[in-house]
Design a protein around this motif. Structure first.
Motif, PDB file in Angstrom:
ATOM      1  N   ASP A 272       0.925  -1.260   0.135  1.00  0.00           N
ATOM      2  CA  ASP A 272      -0.095   0.027   0.080  1.00  0.00           C
ATOM      3  C   ASP A 272       0.850   1.366  -0.120  1.00  0.00           C
TER       4      ASP A 272
ATOM      5  N   ARG B 144      -8.318   6.044  -1.705  1.00  0.00           N
ATOM      6  CA  ARG B 144      -7.340   5.468  -0.969  1.00  0.00           C
ATOM      7  C   ARG B 144      -6.056   5.761  -2.014  1.00  0.00           C
TER       8      ARG B 144
ATOM      9  N   ARG C 256     -13.964   4.399  -3.928  1.00  0.00           N
ATOM     10  CA  ARG C 256     -13.223   3.681  -2.641  1.00  0.00           C
ATOM     11  C   ARG C 256     -11.503   3.826  -2.985  1.00  0.00           C
ATOM     12  N   TYR C 257     -11.446   3.066  -4.236  1.00  0.00           N
ATOM     13  CA  TYR C 257      -9.866   3.013  -4.665  1.00  0.00           C
ATOM     14  C   TYR C 257      -9.373   4.343  -5.021  1.00  0.00           C
TER      15      TYR C 257
END
Length: 203
Positions: free
Chosen positions: A38, A82, A78-79
């Motif tokens: 991440d 993020r 959402r992606y």
């Protein structure tokens, strides 16, 4: 992006051409700086900054094409949020490593010029009957806010300093010589790896 060939701060590793002599002299990509899990630290931008500081300029060629497959899960809001947060954190790490002023030059221009025009365009589209115009404008605002929050958190993590005021040219170098030792070692290791691998030469 520019519509004609012109110098840019950095290009992208997905479709990058660099002379092997410059790549070797610069030290190549850092072994301890990149996209892992991440953590999205822009190793291609870091390489471009280091190479341009000593060896010239990067040119963006708009007619160049590269295929990039996008999985379905990356087409979600959402992606998007993020990724914006991770990009902000990565830019903060880059700023702490290569200098805040140089590392955020393109982002400042993007923030001052491109994002506001995108928001206004979305609102104009909404006023003209495009039901998604307002959603696009709101998405730009949310993306910017998320990226800024990620940058602030990443800056604090990388430097231990709160993000206060503007990023001045004079505060470009925020990491001392002792802190640079690991990065210098990784650069030297990358240079040895480049020499050993005999890369294909780009004329």
């Amino acid at each position: 992006m520019p519509e004609q060939t012109q110098p840019v701060r950095n290009v992208w590793a997905g479709n990058m051409a660099i002379r092997s002599s410059v790549f070797a002299a610069t030290g190549g990509f850092r072994e301890d700086f990149g996209k892992v899990g991440d953590v999205a630290r822009p190793e291609d931008t870091d390489l471009c900054l280091r190479a341009a500081s000593e060896r010239g300029v990067w040119l963006y060629e708009p007619t160049g094409n590269v295929g990039h497959w996008i999985p379905r899960q990356r087409a979600t809001f959402r992606y998007f949020t993020r990724r914006c947060c991770h990009e902000g954190q990565g830019k903060a790490a880059l700023a702490a490593l290569d200098g805040a002023w140089e590392s955020t030059a393109a982002e400042r221009n993007y923030t001052y010029r491109i994002l506001p025009s995108g928001v206004l365009r979305g609102l104009r589209d909404a006023a003209g009957g495009d039901v998604w115009g307002a959603a696009r404008a709101a998405s730009i605002a949310v993306g910017f806010a998320t990226t800024a929050a990620g940058f602030a958190a990443g800056w604090l993590s990388a430097t231990g300093l709160p993000l206060l005021g503007r990023l001045h040219r004079h505060s470009a170098r925020v990491i001392g010589p002792a802190d640079r030792a690991p990065a210098q070692k990784s650069t030297q290791a990358a240079k040895r790896a480049v020499i050993a691998s005999a890369p294909v030469r780009v004329p």
